[in-house]
Write an enzyme that holds these catalytic residues in place. Structure first.
Site, PDB file in Angstrom:
ATOM      1  N   GLY A  50       0.842  -1.193   0.000  1.00  0.00           N
ATOM      2  CA  GLY A  50       0.000   0.000   0.000  1.00  0.00           C
ATOM      3  C   GLY A  50       0.880   1.246   0.000  1.00  0.00           C
ATOM      4  N   ASN A 131      -6.726   4.886   9.780  1.00  0.00           N
ATOM      5  CA  ASN A 131      -6.277   3.621  10.359  1.00  0.00           C
ATOM      6  C   ASN A 131      -6.255   3.632  11.881  1.00  0.00           C
ATOM      7  OD1 ASN A 131      -4.197   5.443   9.228  1.00  0.00           O
ATOM      8  ND2 ASN A 131      -2.788   4.229  10.458  1.00  0.00           N
ATOM      9  N   GLN A 159      -7.547   0.757   4.374  1.00  0.00           N
ATOM     10  CA  GLN A 159      -8.319   0.270   5.518  1.00  0.00           C
ATOM     11  C   GLN A 159      -9.725  -0.201   5.143  1.00  0.00           C
ATOM     12  OE1 GLN A 159      -7.722  -0.184   8.825  1.00  0.00           O
ATOM     13  NE2 GLN A 159      -5.558   0.307   8.611  1.00  0.00           N
ATOM     14  N   SER A 175      -4.105  -2.647  -0.212  1.00  0.00           N
ATOM     15  CA  SER A 175      -3.018  -3.537   0.218  1.00  0.00           C
ATOM     16  C   SER A 175      -3.609  -4.882   0.611  1.00  0.00           C
ATOM     17  CB  SER A 175      -2.305  -2.886   1.407  1.00  0.00           C
ATOM     18  OG  SER A 175      -1.268  -3.710   1.849  1.00  0.00           O
ATOM     19  N   THR A 213       9.910  -7.478 -12.483  1.00  0.00           N
ATOM     20  CA  THR A 213       9.177  -8.734 -12.661  1.00  0.00           C
ATOM     21  C   THR A 213       8.117  -8.865 -11.577  1.00  0.00           C
ATOM     22  OG1 THR A 213      11.106  -9.745 -13.661  1.00  0.00           O
ATOM     23  CG2 THR A 213       9.456 -11.256 -12.761  1.00  0.00           C
ATOM     24  N   CYS A 297       7.570   5.406  18.661  1.00  0.00           N
ATOM     25  CA  CYS A 297       8.725   5.547  19.535  1.00  0.00           C
ATOM     26  C   CYS A 297       9.809   6.289  18.766  1.00  0.00           C
ATOM     27  CB  CYS A 297       9.211   4.172  19.942  1.00  0.00           C
ATOM     28  SG  CYS A 297      10.451   4.263  21.198  1.00  0.00           S
TER      29      CYS A 297
HETATM   30  C1  LIG Z   1      -4.278   3.680   5.920  1.00  0.00           C
HETATM   31  C2  LIG Z   1      -3.049   2.951   5.515  1.00  0.00           C
HETATM   32  N1  LIG Z   1      -2.396   3.326   4.407  1.00  0.00           N
HETATM   33  C3  LIG Z   1      -1.301   2.705   3.987  1.00  0.00           C
HETATM   34  C4  LIG Z   1      -0.784   1.642   4.681  1.00  0.00           C
HETATM   35  C5  LIG Z   1       0.471   0.999   4.180  1.00  0.00           C
HETATM   36  O1  LIG Z   1       0.209  -0.241   3.584  1.00  0.00           O
HETATM   37  P1  LIG Z   1       1.377  -1.326   3.487  1.00  0.00           P
HETATM   38  O2  LIG Z   1       1.551  -1.873   4.881  1.00  0.00           O
HETATM   39  O3  LIG Z   1       0.884  -2.352   2.525  1.00  0.00           O
HETATM   40  O4  LIG Z   1       2.590  -0.639   3.021  1.00  0.00           O
HETATM   41  C6  LIG Z   1      -1.409   1.205   5.856  1.00  0.00           C
HETATM   42  C7  LIG Z   1      -0.849   0.092   6.623  1.00  0.00           C
HETATM   43  O5  LIG Z   1      -1.113  -0.144   7.745  1.00  0.00           O
HETATM   44  C8  LIG Z   1      -2.581   1.875   6.279  1.00  0.00           C
HETATM   45  O6  LIG Z   1      -3.226   1.522   7.383  1.00  0.00           O
END
Ligand SMILES: Cc1ncc(COP(=O)(O)O)c(C=O)c1O
Length: 356
Positions: A50, A131, A159, A175, A213, A297
């Site tokens: 993602g 998220n 999400q 993702s 690839t 952190c």
């Molecule tokens: C809202 C959101 N965008 C993007 C991502 C990134 O996706 P990926 O973990 O596949 O890189 C996350 C991953 O937790 C996400 O919660």
């Protein structure tokens, strides 16, 4: 996925029979995703994550339009790091990047886009659901506003894909691992007529938008995960029933729930006044409950989540925020048990802090 990892090593770009089968396996998965997303198969670009999909959308669009009359980019302040952290690079290309203020639940109101947008805006980036808090934004309206001004709209739907219908917007990142597919495979939907400049350069794979690839096994796994999600018509109801049962089980320990106008079915975002998230997470882990907080952190100290600070939370409250998420296989019994262990953690932590 196993045959593509263990036995079938053909490169899908070659011309012999085994390679054509690998190509067909990719195309099958692409068709499945297209059906679920309501887009054309040819509009899907497979990526490694993602994160890469979001990078391609934002950085690729900026690169493709560099030096043009549209020199502003609007980004919701509650975006995932994979979008927020593109800002210095976009600025180094000469764009003015503006972070749009979000609501208390971290959703972006269409009004905020309306206020900031103009005919000099190239791109609006605003996620479908946050998220951390799980808050869902009105992305159809945001797309309409962007379109009225000739701007492109990128929506991070990582999400929501597999849980909510995907809105028909210009650029969409998804993702696989968020819907039980393998990690390390994602996709960007790029509507016909839009052409971000590739950020990975080499061969002509993925309509010349993402060289390299293809990850055949990952793509096949993504397709299967999507098919399973599409065929599981009660998934959302099961997930939200577990979440609701969990929340009902917390009533005796006075959680402060984050109030969202509309939220993801499996998210519960809350805090306990006076109890910091870091200690709670340690206590919960000891009790076998996996939970999260948006805190990061850095240099040995816990930094409150950028999302909650952007949403106007005081730092003290942001440091208390906890996120519980529920999956397709979480049973009601597990949800009740989790609530009882959270109550145990709260009591333990409260009495430890009273003694200190
Ligand atoms: C809202 C959101 N965008 C993007 C991502 C990134 O996706 P990926 O973990 O596949 O890189 C996350 C991953 O937790 C996400 O919660």
């Amino acid at each position: 996925m196993l045959p593509w990892l263990a036995e079938r090593f053909h490169n899908p770009s070659s011309l012999y029979a085994g390679a054509r089968e690998a190509r067909m396996a990719i195309d099958d998965a692409r068709d499945t995703l297209a059906e679920a997303l309501g887009c054309l198969s040819g509009e899907i670009v497979f990526t490694s994550s993602g994160t890469e999909a979001a990078n391609l959308a934002v950085i690729g669009t900026a690169l493709a339009n560099r030096g043009g009359a549209r020199n502003r980019i609007l980004i919701s302040a509650a975006e995932h790091h994979c979008v927020i952290h593109t800002r210095p690079l976009l600025e180094s290309f000469g764009y003015r990047v503006e972070l749009l203020a979000v609501e208390r639940d971290a959703s972006l109101s269409p009004g905020a886009v309306e206020e900031a947008i103009g005919d000099d805006v190239l791109l609006v980036a605003a996620m479908h659901a946050n998220n951390e808090t799980g808050a869902i934004s009105d992305v159809e309206r945001i797309q309409a506003i962007a379109r009225e001004h000739g701007a492109l709209y990128f929506c991070d739907a990582v999400q929501t894909f597999g849980l909510l219908p995907t809105p028909p917007v210009d650029l969409i990142a998804i993702s696989a691992h968020k819907l039980y597919g393998p990690k390390g495979i994602g996709a960007l939907v790029v509507r016909a007529g839009i052409k971000p400049q590739p950020t990975i350069i080499g061969g002509g794979q993925e309509r010349e938008m993402r060289a390299g690839t293809e990850n055949v096994a990952g793509i096949v796994g993504f397709g299967t995960a999507v098919r399973l999600a599409m065929n599981d018509e009660h998934r959302v109801a099961r997930i939200s029933a577990a979440r609701d049962r969990f929340e009902a089980g917390l009533s005796s320990i006075s959680p402060v729930f984050t109030q969202c106008t509309s939220r993801l079915p499996g998210h519960s975002h809350l805090r306990f006044s006076g109890l910091d998230a870091e200690s709670m997470l340690i206590n919960l882990d000891l009790l076998g409950v996996d939970a999260g907080s948006g805190a990061a952190c850095s240099s040995g100290s816990i930094e409150p989540s950028h999302v909650l600070l952007a949403a106007g939370w005081p730092e003290s409250e942001a440091k208390e925020a906890l996120r519980f998420t529920f999956g397709k296989d979480t049973s009601l019994t597990e949800a009740v048990e989790a609530a009882s262990r959270v109550a145990q953690a709260v009591r333990r932590y409260s009495s430890a802090s009273a003694k200190a």
